[in-house]
Design a protein around this motif. Structure first.
Motif, PDB file in Angstrom:
ATOM      1  N   LYS A  60       1.065  -1.357   0.135  1.00 31.33           N
ATOM      2  CA  LYS A  60      -0.187  -0.388  -0.085  1.00 31.33           C
ATOM      3  C   LYS A  60       1.170   0.578  -0.409  1.00 31.33           C
ATOM      4  O   LYS A  60       1.375   1.364   1.092  1.00 31.33           O
ATOM      5  N   ALA A  61       0.302   1.961  -0.777  1.00 32.80           N
ATOM      6  CA  ALA A  61       1.696   3.307  -0.964  1.00 32.80           C
ATOM      7  C   ALA A  61       0.917   4.770  -1.086  1.00 32.80           C
ATOM      8  O   ALA A  61      -0.226   4.439  -1.828  1.00 32.80           O
ATOM      9  N   ASN A  62       1.744   5.847  -0.755  1.00 31.44           N
ATOM     10  CA  ASN A  62       1.067   7.079  -1.022  1.00 31.44           C
ATOM     11  C   ASN A  62       0.994   7.104  -2.527  1.00 31.44           C
ATOM     12  O   ASN A  62       1.563   7.145  -2.662  1.00 31.44           O
ATOM     13  N   PRO A  63       0.309   8.977  -2.994  1.00 28.64           N
ATOM     14  CA  PRO A  63       0.192   8.938  -4.425  1.00 28.64           C
ATOM     15  C   PRO A  63       1.247   9.783  -4.314  1.00 28.64           C
ATOM     16  O   PRO A  63       0.917  10.095  -6.081  1.00 28.64           O
ATOM     17  N   ASP A  64       2.642  10.343  -3.649  1.00 27.86           N
ATOM     18  CA  ASP A  64       2.847  11.489  -3.424  1.00 27.86           C
ATOM     19  C   ASP A  64       4.887  10.859  -4.403  1.00 27.86           C
ATOM     20  O   ASP A  64       4.542   9.982  -4.612  1.00 27.86           O
ATOM     21  N   SER A  65       5.260  12.208  -5.308  1.00 25.11           N
ATOM     22  CA  SER A  65       5.717  12.052  -6.653  1.00 25.11           C
ATOM     23  C   SER A  65       7.166  11.461  -5.770  1.00 25.11           C
ATOM     24  O   SER A  65       7.377  10.419  -6.343  1.00 25.11           O
ATOM     25  N   PRO A  66       7.303  11.752  -4.194  1.00 26.29           N
ATOM     26  CA  PRO A  66       9.179  10.801  -3.843  1.00 26.29           C
ATOM     27  C   PRO A  66       8.586   9.656  -3.902  1.00 26.29           C
ATOM     28  O   PRO A  66       9.980   8.861  -3.753  1.00 26.29           O
ATOM     29  N   GLN A  67       7.509   8.702  -4.187  1.00 25.82           N
ATOM     30  CA  GLN A  67       7.391   7.623  -3.843  1.00 25.82           C
ATOM     31  C   GLN A  67       7.435   7.322  -5.367  1.00 25.82           C
ATOM     32  O   GLN A  67       6.686   5.322  -5.343  1.00 25.82           O
ATOM     33  N   TRP A  68       7.655   7.890  -6.334  1.00 26.77           N
ATOM     34  CA  TRP A  68       6.385   7.364  -7.653  1.00 26.77           C
ATOM     35  C   TRP A  68       8.169   6.628  -7.760  1.00 26.77           C
ATOM     36  O   TRP A  68       7.680   5.720  -8.361  1.00 26.77           O
ATOM     37  N   PRO A  69       9.406   6.684  -7.386  1.00 26.14           N
ATOM     38  CA  PRO A  69      10.019   5.437  -7.827  1.00 26.14           C
ATOM     39  C   PRO A  69       9.587   4.243  -7.395  1.00 26.14           C
ATOM     40  O   PRO A  69      10.261   3.409  -7.849  1.00 26.14           O
ATOM     41  N   VAL A  70       9.424   4.223  -5.921  1.00 26.03           N
ATOM     42  CA  VAL A  70       8.901   3.074  -4.872  1.00 26.03           C
ATOM     43  C   VAL A  70       7.771   2.610  -6.244  1.00 26.03           C
ATOM     44  O   VAL A  70       8.506   1.104  -5.874  1.00 26.03           O
ATOM     45  N   ARG A  71       6.625   3.461  -5.996  1.00 25.30           N
ATOM     46  CA  ARG A  71       5.843   2.159  -6.507  1.00 25.30           C
ATOM     47  C   ARG A  71       6.402   1.714  -7.987  1.00 25.30           C
ATOM     48  O   ARG A  71       5.819   0.650  -8.158  1.00 25.30           O
ATOM     49  N   GLN A  72       6.853   2.414  -9.058  1.00 24.29           N
ATOM     50  CA  GLN A  72       7.537   1.655 -10.239  1.00 24.29           C
ATOM     51  C   GLN A  72       8.696   0.150  -9.337  1.00 24.29           C
ATOM     52  O   GLN A  72       8.462   0.309 -10.750  1.00 24.29           O
ATOM     53  N   ARG A  73       9.533   0.587  -9.190  1.00 25.65           N
ATOM     54  CA  ARG A  73       9.793  -0.572  -9.203  1.00 25.65           C
ATOM     55  C   ARG A  73       8.737  -1.437  -8.447  1.00 25.65           C
ATOM     56  O   ARG A  73       9.388  -2.881  -8.609  1.00 25.65           O
ATOM     57  N   ALA A  74       8.217  -1.197  -7.411  1.00 25.24           N
ATOM     58  CA  ALA A  74       7.175  -2.619  -6.388  1.00 25.24           C
ATOM     59  C   ALA A  74       7.294  -3.433  -8.174  1.00 25.24           C
ATOM     60  O   ALA A  74       6.450  -4.296  -8.289  1.00 25.24           O
ATOM     61  N   LEU A  75       5.952  -2.768  -9.035  1.00 21.20           N
ATOM     62  CA  LEU A  75       5.454  -2.613 -10.346  1.00 21.20           C
ATOM     63  C   LEU A  75       6.625  -3.904 -11.276  1.00 21.20           C
ATOM     64  O   LEU A  75       6.100  -5.235 -11.792  1.00 21.20           O
ATOM     65  N   GLU A  76       7.316  -3.061 -11.528  1.00 19.74           N
ATOM     66  CA  GLU A  76       9.201  -3.959 -12.470  1.00 19.74           C
ATOM     67  C   GLU A  76       8.984  -4.996 -11.341  1.00 19.74           C
ATOM     68  O   GLU A  76       9.621  -5.855 -12.441  1.00 19.74           O
ATOM     69  N   ASP A  77       8.974  -5.434  -9.768  1.00 19.71           N
ATOM     70  CA  ASP A  77       9.494  -6.638  -9.232  1.00 19.71           C
ATOM     71  C   ASP A  77       7.768  -7.603  -9.221  1.00 19.71           C
ATOM     72  O   ASP A  77       8.365  -8.408  -8.917  1.00 19.71           O
ATOM     73  N   GLY A  78       6.734  -6.882  -9.418  1.00 24.58           N
ATOM     74  CA  GLY A  78       5.617  -8.267 -10.020  1.00 24.58           C
ATOM     75  C   GLY A  78       4.636  -7.666  -8.518  1.00 24.58           C
ATOM     76  O   GLY A  78       4.411  -8.599  -8.494  1.00 24.58           O
ATOM     77  N   LYS A  79       5.277  -7.035  -8.285  1.00 18.75           N
ATOM     78  CA  LYS A  79       4.788  -6.648  -6.699  1.00 18.75           C
ATOM     79  C   LYS A  79       2.953  -5.672  -7.016  1.00 18.75           C
ATOM     80  O   LYS A  79       2.884  -4.675  -7.921  1.00 18.75           O
ATOM     81  N   LEU A  80       1.717  -6.499  -6.583  1.00 19.32           N
ATOM     82  CA  LEU A  80       0.964  -5.590  -6.613  1.00 19.32           C
ATOM     83  C   LEU A  80       0.516  -4.225  -5.951  1.00 19.32           C
ATOM     84  O   LEU A  80       1.432  -4.191  -4.411  1.00 19.32           O
ATOM     85  N   VAL A  81       0.775  -3.406  -6.364  1.00 19.32           N
ATOM     86  CA  VAL A  81       0.560  -2.057  -5.450  1.00 19.32           C
ATOM     87  C   VAL A  81      -1.376  -1.495  -5.293  1.00 19.32           C
ATOM     88  O   VAL A  81      -1.573  -1.279  -6.431  1.00 19.32           O
ATOM     89  N   PHE A  82      -1.434  -1.114  -4.606  1.00 18.55           N
ATOM     90  CA  PHE A  82      -2.603   0.119  -3.333  1.00 18.55           C
ATOM     91  C   PHE A  82      -2.277   0.845  -3.698  1.00 18.55           C
ATOM     92  O   PHE A  82      -1.542   1.524  -2.316  1.00 18.55           O
ATOM     93  N   MET A  83      -2.974   1.531  -4.289  1.00 22.11           N
ATOM     94  CA  MET A  83      -2.430   3.480  -3.855  1.00 22.11           C
ATOM     95  C   MET A  83      -3.425   4.208  -3.812  1.00 22.11           C
ATOM     96  O   MET A  83      -4.811   4.247  -4.401  1.00 22.11           O
ATOM     97  N   ALA A  84      -3.174   4.876  -2.478  1.00 20.83           N
ATOM     98  CA  ALA A  84      -4.616   5.545  -2.273  1.00 20.83           C
ATOM     99  C   ALA A  84      -4.834   6.902  -3.539  1.00 20.83           C
ATOM    100  O   ALA A  84      -4.103   7.609  -3.943  1.00 20.83           O
ATOM    101  N   VAL A  85      -5.921   7.512  -3.465  1.00 24.19           N
ATOM    102  CA  VAL A  85      -6.005   8.506  -4.430  1.00 24.19           C
ATOM    103  C   VAL A  85      -5.677   9.126  -3.187  1.00 24.19           C
ATOM    104  O   VAL A  85      -6.322   9.487  -2.356  1.00 24.19           O
TER     105      VAL A  85
END
Length: 263
Positions: A79-104
């Motif tokens: 579960k990740a926040n939608p803010d810009s500094p964590q964009w690279p984290v969300r990107q790498r999670a998807l690249e590593d095959g992880k399911l990501v829930f991002m808050a609106v």
């Protein structure tokens, strides 16, 4: 006069926050000090740190450092926040095959989470993990469609060496954590991590906290990983209705529904 960074014309995020005025004032002053420290370190990125979870120079390096941790490798769902500094984290999670829930942002929709499935992306992981790209690749879902979360990634203005976390004042990260906990999707052992610049790391005891504030287990900067030893199990989180203003409840459809269901 509006402060540099464009935040001066907007209402502060804590305008509808509940709690003791002196505590809210202390947190607001600390945010201003951290935003100023980031500017002094020349570590800010557009559009500037003020009034937001600040994007920082080295966010990608911090995400890569997080990527090397056992807690990351063991996690299948984030579960990740939608803010810009964590964009690279969300990107790498998807690249590593992880399911990501991002808050609106601001939990403002009837279905307040985006579900990002790495097997069903409209574009690249980089594109899909942005706020704009999520609208094309993600499925908006409600609380009933979330899955148990292995790792919580929280956006942060300041992180204390005692695990204290200071957000931008809206309380949305704590609310997301509380509603997911009540639904059984986050438990006392779920790991909570943030990625920040070194200028955002503060000594233990410097960030004032309340009972509803979510504590951090890991702080990751471009240069190091800080593990926060738990003195005890994280208590079960829940929505503290007495600390929410009517304005906050009415602004978030999910909260309004849950509040109405309480009778």
């Amino acid at each position: 006069m509006p402060r540099q960074g464009g935040a001066g014309h907007r209402r502060p995020h804590d305008h509808d926050a509940g709690g003791a005025p002196e505590l809210l004032a202390a947190k607001a002053e600390l945010r201003r000090e951290v935003w100023a420290a980031l500017r002094a370190a020349k570590a800010t990125r557009f559009p500037g740190p003020e009034g937001r979870i600040p994007n920082f120079v080295g966010a990608e390096a911090a995400a890569e450092r997080l990527r090397g941790l056992d807690a990351w490798r063991a996690a299948g769902t984030l579960k990740a926040n939608p803010d810009s500094p964590q964009w690279p984290v969300r990107q790498r999670a998807l690249e590593d095959g992880k399911l990501v829930f991002m808050a609106v942002p601001r939990l403002a929709e009837e279905e307040p989470f985006f579900l990002l499935d790495p097997e069903r992306l409209a574009g690249s992981a980089r594109e899909a993990s942005s706020i704009k790209g999520a609208s094309a690749s993600a499925r908006p879902v409600g609380l009933d469609r979330l899955r148990p979360v292995d790792l919580v990634v929280a956006g942060t203005v300041a992180a204390g060496l005692d695990g204290a976390r200071l957000g931008k004042g809206g309380g949305f990260s704590d609310l997301e954590f509380a509603v997911a906990s009540e639904a059984g999707l986050i438990g006392p052992e779920t790991v909570v991590v943030t990625t920040v610049h070194e200028a955002q790391v503060l000594p233990a005891g410097e960030i004032p906290t309340t009972d509803h504030d979510v504590s951090l287990d890991l702080i990751v900067t471009p240069d190091r990983v800080i593990e926060i030893p738990r003195r005890e199990r994280r208590p079960a989180a829940g929505i503290r209705w007495d600390e929410l203003t009517d304005e906050k409840i009415e602004a978030i459809p999910l909260l309004a529904r849950l509040h109405a269901a309480r009778g």
